[in-house]
Design an enzyme around this catalytic site. Structure first.
Site, PDB file in Angstrom:
ATOM      1  N   ASN A 120       0.858  -1.184   0.000  1.00 56.22           N
ATOM      2  CA  ASN A 120       0.000   0.000   0.000  1.00 56.22           C
ATOM      3  C   ASN A 120       0.895   1.236   0.000  1.00 56.22           C
ATOM      4  O   ASN A 120       1.348   1.682   1.053  1.00 56.22           O
ATOM      5  CB  ASN A 120      -0.908  -0.037   1.240  1.00 56.22           C
ATOM      6  CG  ASN A 120      -1.863   1.143   1.303  1.00 56.22           C
ATOM      7  OD1 ASN A 120      -1.787   2.084   0.508  1.00 56.22           O
ATOM      8  ND2 ASN A 120      -2.757   1.102   2.268  1.00 56.22           N
ATOM      9  N   ARG A 164      -2.548  -1.752  -3.694  1.00 57.98           N
ATOM     10  CA  ARG A 164      -3.587  -0.732  -3.668  1.00 57.98           C
ATOM     11  C   ARG A 164      -3.250   0.279  -4.750  1.00 57.98           C
ATOM     12  O   ARG A 164      -2.153   0.840  -4.761  1.00 57.98           O
ATOM     13  CB  ARG A 164      -3.610  -0.042  -2.316  1.00 57.98           C
ATOM     14  CG  ARG A 164      -4.582   1.101  -2.282  1.00 57.98           C
ATOM     15  CD  ARG A 164      -4.473   1.890  -0.997  1.00 57.98           C
ATOM     16  NE  ARG A 164      -5.284   3.095  -1.125  1.00 57.98           N
ATOM     17  CZ  ARG A 164      -5.148   4.138  -0.338  1.00 57.98           C
ATOM     18  NH1 ARG A 164      -4.252   4.149   0.623  1.00 57.98           N
ATOM     19  NH2 ARG A 164      -5.917   5.190  -0.509  1.00 57.98           N
ATOM     20  N   HIS A 182     -10.014   5.984  -1.277  1.00 60.14           N
ATOM     21  CA  HIS A 182      -9.919   5.201  -0.037  1.00 60.14           C
ATOM     22  C   HIS A 182     -11.047   4.167  -0.009  1.00 60.14           C
ATOM     23  O   HIS A 182     -11.501   3.763   1.055  1.00 60.14           O
ATOM     24  CB  HIS A 182     -10.044   6.071   1.227  1.00 60.14           C
ATOM     25  CG  HIS A 182      -8.948   7.062   1.411  1.00 60.14           C
ATOM     26  ND1 HIS A 182      -9.187   8.370   1.795  1.00 60.14           N
ATOM     27  CD2 HIS A 182      -7.610   6.951   1.280  1.00 60.14           C
ATOM     28  CE1 HIS A 182      -8.041   9.014   1.889  1.00 60.14           C
ATOM     29  NE2 HIS A 182      -7.059   8.167   1.583  1.00 60.14           N
ATOM     30  N   ARG A 186      -2.969  18.377   0.874  1.00 61.79           N
ATOM     31  CA  ARG A 186      -4.007  18.786  -0.075  1.00 61.79           C
ATOM     32  C   ARG A 186      -4.994  19.755   0.567  1.00 61.79           C
ATOM     33  O   ARG A 186      -5.366  19.573   1.729  1.00 61.79           O
ATOM     34  CB  ARG A 186      -4.789  17.570  -0.582  1.00 61.79           C
ATOM     35  CG  ARG A 186      -3.970  16.579  -1.354  1.00 61.79           C
ATOM     36  CD  ARG A 186      -4.884  15.505  -1.940  1.00 61.79           C
ATOM     37  NE  ARG A 186      -4.114  14.341  -2.286  1.00 61.79           N
ATOM     38  CZ  ARG A 186      -4.293  13.144  -1.748  1.00 61.79           C
ATOM     39  NH1 ARG A 186      -5.221  12.937  -0.849  1.00 61.79           N
ATOM     40  NH2 ARG A 186      -3.539  12.143  -2.119  1.00 61.79           N
ATOM     41  N   GLU A 198      -7.020  -2.445   5.009  1.00 58.87           N
ATOM     42  CA  GLU A 198      -7.038  -2.492   3.544  1.00 58.87           C
ATOM     43  C   GLU A 198      -6.227  -3.678   3.053  1.00 58.87           C
ATOM     44  O   GLU A 198      -6.523  -4.253   2.006  1.00 58.87           O
ATOM     45  CB  GLU A 198      -6.434  -1.205   2.984  1.00 58.87           C
ATOM     46  CG  GLU A 198      -7.321   0.018   3.173  1.00 58.87           C
ATOM     47  CD  GLU A 198      -6.581   1.302   2.884  1.00 58.87           C
ATOM     48  OE1 GLU A 198      -5.674   1.641   3.669  1.00 58.87           O
ATOM     49  OE2 GLU A 198      -6.891   1.961   1.895  1.00 58.87           O
TER      50      GLU A 198
END
Ligand code: AMP
Length: 398
Positions: A7, A91, A180, A241, A385
């Site tokens: 990931n 991912r 996500h 961001r 994840e």
């Protein structure tokens, strides 16, 4: 069958080697602060001492090579040779409209991931570097791409269409995708099980708060809205961001500073968020918290603004769903920042949210952190994840 899950985030790389016979984690680790001063690898294997390597990691390729070294290390490792790894699940952030499901990587898939660099400028390049580093290190081992955009595909048109001329959706598929997705799907599913909620009707808001951050609203495990958009730039204030912004700001900066739109978008992606708001202190929330504790005003404002926007999104999604059964915190900040969770929940009294301070003060463990008489269950569910990606990978390669 052993599956390695990679990931790659903008500044981090998490990995797990999972034995799919029993879904047990043989080894896991984290490369932190990639491309930032002070990078380190922390590797943990079942029944062995924690292994920490503090070495500069200028890029993700160096990080993957360090992961391989740790996995085959005679003392701290869990395999003799990387050939024991049957497949690698990655991912991958954005597939545009090309893939709505996971897929075994070939040249076409890499081309699509590359073509989507514009749509995910922080992650798609890192994801591709991860894939190519694995191809180089383990030739012949299949790589599987698991896309972050899949969960958002169930959003209704009123949530995913922008209020711009419809021709742009028809011509270019400009719409809100959400990101996500693997985390939101996994965490909302776990919340329904853990909180004994109705699997068909439960209204769940997941706050995935990490270096990248997003909120999702789902009903019965199906996404109805989520805060990121065409790219991961929309929504919450993040490490670097800006999140939501008036698009006219871009034009204004372009005109005043003689910059191109691409240059300003680069600033909004890489130099904004808490990094930009704090006057450049750091994109790492711990650094911002430390600066706040030392009395730095801009750091305090950046944290306040971050939490304020989370609070606004929770309110909006509770309204959009006409109620909420559970609010769930996950990811680096969501799982570890106890004062942050408390501050957010204290602004949700109007929903009947009551936080249990003792439960909230436990670190990174699946738990309900609301008081028994809270009208909404508030939970901390560490995201996984990696397991979700490993299952998708297994399904494609077995
Ligand atoms: P992620 O992107 O999910 O890996 O999360 C990374 C972010 O989590 C980084 O900005 C870290 O600073 C932040 N983080 C980790 N531990 C804490 C903590 N105890 N308090 C606040 N932020 C944290």
């Amino acid at each position: 069958m052993k599956i390695l899950v990679i990931n790659c985030g903008s500044s981090s790389l998490k990995y797990q080697l999972i034995d799919m016979e029993n879904e047990s984690v043989l080894a896991k680790g984290l490369c932190e602060r990639i491309g930032i001063e002070g990078s380190k690898l922390t590797h943990e294997a079942e029944g062995k001492d924690k292994h920490v390597v503090e070495n500069p990691m200028p890029n993700h390729s160096t990080a993957i090579k360090m992961v391989m070294d740790a996995l085959v290390d005679p003392v701290y490792g869990v395999i003799k040779d990387t050939s024991e790894i049957s497949a690698v699940g990655h991912r991958v952030l954005h597939a545009g409209t090309v893939y709505s499901d996971s897929i075994i990587v070939n040249d076409d898939v890499k081309r699509v991931v590359r073509e989507c660099f514009d749509l995910g400028p922080l992650h798609n390049p890192a994801n591709l570097m991860g894939i190519e580093a694995c191809e180089e290190t383990m030739p012949g081992t299949p790589n599987v791409a698991v896309f972050d955009t899949a969960f958002g595909m169930s959003m209704p048109e009123k949530a995913y269409l922008y209020a711009i001329p419809h021709e742009y959706f028809e011509k270019y598929s400009i719409r809100r995708y959400g990101f996500h997705g693997t985390s939101h799907k996994f965490v909302s599913g776990e919340a329904i099980k853990f909180g004994n909620l109705d699997p068909e009707k439960a209204k769940v808001i997941v706050c995935h708060l990490g270096n990248g951050a997003s909120v999702s609203a789902s009903i019965g495990g199906k996404c109805v809205d989520t805060s990121m958009g065409l790219t991961p730039l929309e929504g919450l204030i993040m490490g670097t961001r800006s999140g939501d912004i008036d698009p006219a700001v871009v034009q204004f900066i372009c005109n005043k500073e003689g910059k191109t739109v691409n240059e300003v978008l680069d600033i909004l992606n890489k130099k904004s968020g808490v990094l930009g708001m704090s006057g450049g202190i750091s994109s790492d929330f711990r650094d911002i918290e430390n600066a706040k504790a030392e009395g730095n005003h801009l750091a305090a404002v950046a944290l306040d603004a971050f939490q304020y926007r989370v609070i606004k999104y929770i309110g909006a999604y509770a309204a959009a769903m006409n109620g909420v059964d559970a609010i769930v915190f996950t990811a680096g900040v969501g799982e570890n920042d106890k004062p942050g969770r408390k501050a957010i929940c204290e602004s949700l009294g109007y929903l009947g949210v009551k936080i249990d301070d003792e439960a909230n003060n436990v670190r990174s463990q699946k738990r309900i952190i609301s008081a028994p008489d809270s009208k909404v269950k508030v939970m901390l569910i560490p995201t996984n994840e990696e397991l979700a990606i490993a299952r998708e990978t297994l399904a494609l390669v077995k």
